[in-house]
Enzyme design. Structure first.
Site, PDB file in Angstrom:
ATOM      1  CB  CYS A 405      -0.976  -0.008   1.165  1.00  0.00           C
ATOM      2  SG  CYS A 405      -0.188  -0.068   2.795  1.00  0.00           S
ATOM      3  CB  CYS A 587       7.413  46.212   4.346  1.00  0.00           C
ATOM      4  SG  CYS A 587       6.929  46.738   6.000  1.00  0.00           S
ATOM      5  CB  CYS A 598      12.259  41.038  13.796  1.00  0.00           C
ATOM      6  SG  CYS A 598      12.391  40.878  15.594  1.00  0.00           S
ATOM      7  CB  CYS A 601       8.713  40.060  15.246  1.00  0.00           C
ATOM      8  SG  CYS A 601       9.126  41.601  16.093  1.00  0.00           S
ATOM      9  CB  CYS A 616      10.381  49.047   4.619  1.00  0.00           C
ATOM     10  SG  CYS A 616       9.177  50.022   5.550  1.00  0.00           S
ATOM     11  CB  CYS A 619       7.581  49.233   8.820  1.00  0.00           C
ATOM     12  SG  CYS A 619       6.386  50.036   7.711  1.00  0.00           S
ATOM     13  CG  HIS A 624      11.971  46.230  16.258  1.00  0.00           C
ATOM     14  ND1 HIS A 624      11.821  46.128  14.897  1.00  0.00           N
ATOM     15  CD2 HIS A 624      11.900  44.957  16.747  1.00  0.00           C
ATOM     16  CE1 HIS A 624      11.687  44.851  14.562  1.00  0.00           C
ATOM     17  NE2 HIS A 624      11.732  44.125  15.673  1.00  0.00           N
ATOM     18  CG  HIS A 669      -4.267   0.303   4.391  1.00  0.00           C
ATOM     19  ND1 HIS A 669      -3.591  -0.444   3.446  1.00  0.00           N
ATOM     20  CD2 HIS A 669      -5.345   0.814   3.750  1.00  0.00           C
ATOM     21  CE1 HIS A 669      -4.250  -0.400   2.299  1.00  0.00           C
ATOM     22  NE2 HIS A 669      -5.307   0.368   2.468  1.00  0.00           N
TER      23      HIS A 669
END
Length: 754
Positions: A405, A587, A598, A601, A616, A619, A624, A669
């Site tokens: 099988c 981003c 990160c 994160c 980016c 951001c 952070h 199986h």
């Protein structure tokens, strides 16, 4: 393959750490994986033969495996030291395994030897609820002058196990019973017409007998003694006399074996045997014995020392043979222990389970010369509009046989409706491996795609070829896992370039499958395949070195009791953009070109439930600056040289893979789900052993059926799906969500270049 089972052992050495010696005791261990028995240094075992099963831990070196039949025979020997002595007498144990009801035997009783016929084989009482096995005894009816020297009329504990006159029966263990030699035949028996010395037939023997100058053939059902003379009850073939049915013939007119009329048996070499009878080495055959039919593969044909008959050495499907291909300390072929059986070649016939009506009797090792020179045209995968016509129904897909099988499910998944790995069917390979590639294309893939059905004999042929090449001695018999088969085919045989290239710490690793490992569940209660893959890559620090054309993923589960998740949601599309190393990414917040990642994160569900967290520069600073993330350390993403200077488009093209098949296993199986079309309900379910025709001598019926009910559950929200009780889910949907073992993904664009 994973399957729960029981393995029996005999203790051959005294354990150093136990106060009482258990040498000679029979015990057993319950296992989830066969490998846990084979490679463990210590085993938890239950001792048999005591008032209550004794549970203890034993060194594996102190134990030797025995089959269930051998264990039952040995249990009848009550003394432990005697039991160990008889276990080491391999000839006696093997001989006992061949005994059947109706066999004439000699029984040792009170220091003497008594003649009798076996009338019963089995246990003298029912097994207790806490013990899986009872001792096997032989019930013997005494014959001739030895009548009246027994101690039973066939009853034991007021239960009748066989019928005979008072004091004409004996119950004995195998160590006191042996078959009567052929020279013990009655002196009144004369030589047969052929001039050969009479050999005492036993039930299951093919014989030649003579009636009214006719030479006839049949199979022995029983041998009886009447008034001091022996008579043979024979199930007859249709012969020149027109007789069929059953006939009783005096022993002097019966010869064991099938001899040409008016002449002795002419010894044939292997080539002549195959030309004459259509069966040669590697043929699938069956043999009828008194206990039923046995099935196996001819591994050797010839004559044995001291025998004039042409003998076939069989490797049986199950562990009910007598050796590993050795006869009287001489090895004639090799197979796993207790799989070999030597029988008269005349007793073999082609395995009827693999013969179509009126089909010729082929050897599994078909001559390859014609296939070498003829051009094999490829057959395209079954398109979505042809699935219902070609593939759905009973006796569709690949017919399962003898633990196949795992291979059946893998082959149907890879080749029925997908061409992502078709390159392996046509690439140039080493000449010694060309036959395997031809079998795969000519006998399996093309019939599957054109007719929707592949007979089990063709998969068995592939298994035999793999075994012959030495990659594994048990491909024709033992249970395997799909990844083991796929690795052998793709890597060792067809030398396919690795499907997967992983980047870790600047080094590239290559593989054909990827096993998902998770350090912990990390809050994943009802995960998708997308989440599992991303978490596994994150925990291991991996990236994809390049976009794969085919991605084979093994789920984080190891048998029924070791599933990490009760349900897994199939991801119909796998987004691997964030898993690729060195490629541009967006981003996750503003969609501009991402420049930082990160790792800390990763578990932040605030941003998204899936995906690596890439930002980016702008951001990343904002994210952070939060007090909870001030300690996070980001890493700079690798970008193609000069890419950042040109700027990024507003939306990058996502790199995705589409799901095309899922292999599932509940306990032991394998089955498969195929996603064959673009619609949400375009699912089919395949089981190579969905039904069976007949019992031990029957054959498996494969089935492919539509399972549109899968779409119902894929459209549910995670909360709704979590509330579903598996046993109440419609159709076979439960198996997809709860039993998934391996997911197969493809990139239709990338497979054009691989």
């Amino acid at each position: 393959m994973m399957s729960t089972g029981i393995q029996y052992f005999i203790v051959t050495e005294p354990p150093d750490y136990l106060r009482h010696s258990h040498t000679g005791r029979i015990c057993y261990s319950i296992y989830e994986y066969r490998a846990s028995i084979e490679f463990a240094q210590k085993l938890q075992v239950f001792m048999l033969g005591s008032l209550a099963p004794l549970y203890c831990e034993m060194d594996r070196r102190c134990l030797e495996e025995v089959s269930e039949c051998e264990a039952a025979l040995l249990l009848a020997v009550t003394d432990n030291s005697e039991r160990l002595k008889w276990f080491r007498d391999k000839d006696a144990l093997r001989r006992a395994l061949t005994l059947c009801e109706g066999t004439e035997v000699i029984v040792e009783e009170g220091g003497g030897q008594l003649n009798g016929i076996i009338r019963f084989i089995g246990s003298l009482s029912q097994a207790a609820a806490d013990e899986p096995l009872k001792a096997t005894f032989f019930g013997v009816e005494l014959q001739g002058e030895d009548k009246g020297k027994g101690d039973t009329d066939g009853c034991h504990d007021n239960e009748s196990l066989f019928a005979c006159e008072r004091d004409c029966g004996i119950f004995a263990p195998f160590c006191r019973v042996r078959p009567r030699d052929s020279d013990c035949s009655s002196a009144a028996d004369s030589e047969p017409p052929s001039g050969r010395q009479t050999q005492m037939p036993v039930p299951g023997d093919r014989v030649t007998y003579f009636i009214e100058d006719y030479c006839c053939y049949g199979m022995v059902l029983n041998v009886q003694e009447k008034d001091g003379k022996h008579f043979v009850l024979i199930s007859t073939d249709i012969d020149a006399t027109g007789r069929t049915g059953e006939v009783e013939v005096p022993l002097q007119f019966v010869v064991v074996g099938e001899y040409p009329a008016g002449s002795d048996l002419i010894a044939l070499d292997n080539g002549a045997v195959e030309e004459k009878c259509g069966m040669g080495v590697n043929s699938l055959v069956e043999v009828s014995l008194g206990t039923g039919s046995l099935y196996g593969i001819i591994r050797w044909i010839g004559t044995l020392p001291g025998r004039q008959d042409v003998i076939a050495g069989l490797e049986l499907e199950n562990d009910i043979g007598v050796s590993d291909g050795t006869f009287k300390n001489v090895s004639f072929f090799q197979c796993p222990p207790r799989r070999a059986l030597f029988v008269k070649y005349s007793c073999c016939r082609p395995d009827a389970r693999f013969l179509s009506e009126g089909a010729p009797k082929h050897s599994v090792a078909d001559i390859e010369i014609q296939q070498c020179v003829e051009k094999v045209d490829p057959v395209a995968p079954i398109s979505s509009d042809r699935v219902a016509q070609v593939l759905i129904g009973r006796m569709k897909g690949i017919q399962g046989h003898c633990n196949s099988c795992y291979m059946d499910a893998a082959l149907v998944s890879l080749f029925s409706c997908s061409s992502v790995l078709d390159s392996m069917l046509f690439k140039s390979i080493e000449p010694q491996d060309a036959a395997i590639q031809r079998t795969l294309l000519h006998n399996i893939v093309n019939p599957l795609r054109s007719e929707g059905f592949v007979q089990a004999m063709h998969v068995m042929k592939l298994r035999q070829q793999l075994e012959k090449h030495g990659y594994c001695r048990s491909f024709t018999t033992e249970e395997k896992d799909p990844e083991e088969f796929l690795t052998v085919i793709m890597h060792h045989i067809l030398a396919l370039d690795p499907l997967l290239k992983l980047s870790a710490a600047g080094k590239v690793q290559e593989s054909y499958c990827y096993q998902i490992f998770l350090e912990q569940k990390r809050g994943l209660l009802l995960p998708t395949v997308q989440q599992l893959l991303e978490h596994s890559f994150h925990d291991a620090g991996l990236k994809l070195a390049e976009m794969p054309s085919c991605l084979i993923l093994q789920m984080p589960r190891f048998g029924k009791k070791f599933k990490m998740f009760d349900k897994i949601i199939p991801s119909l599309e796998l987004d691997v953009s964030g898993l690729l190393s060195g490629g541009p990414q967006q981003c996750i917040l503003c969609g501009e070109l991402a420049q930082e990642e990160c790792a800390v994160c990763f578990d932040e569900s605030l941003f998204s439930q899936t995906g690596f967290k890439v930002f980016c520069t702008t951001c990343s600073l904002q994210v952070h600056s939060h007090p909870r993330r001030l300690s996070h350390q980001t890493t700079v993403l690798d970008l193609p040289e000069g890419y950042a200077a040109r700027g990024a488009p507003h939306a990058l093209t996502r790199d995705t893979l589409e799901l095309f098949a899922v292999l599932c296993i509940e306990t032991s199986h394998y089955v498969a789900f195929i996603k064959y079309g673009a619609h949400s309900h375009d699912w089919i379910f395949f089981d190579s052993m969905a039904d069976r025709e007949g019992d031990a001598d029957g054959f498996n019926i494969p089935e492919v059926r539509a399972c549109p009910e899968v779409a119902i559950y894929l459209d549910m929200s995670p909360a709704e799906l979590a509330d579903q009780i598996p046993r109440d889910m419609k159709g076979v949907a439960k198996r997809l969500f709860c039993d998934a073992y391996m997911y197969l993904y493809q990139s239709p664009s990338m497979c054009l270049y691989r």
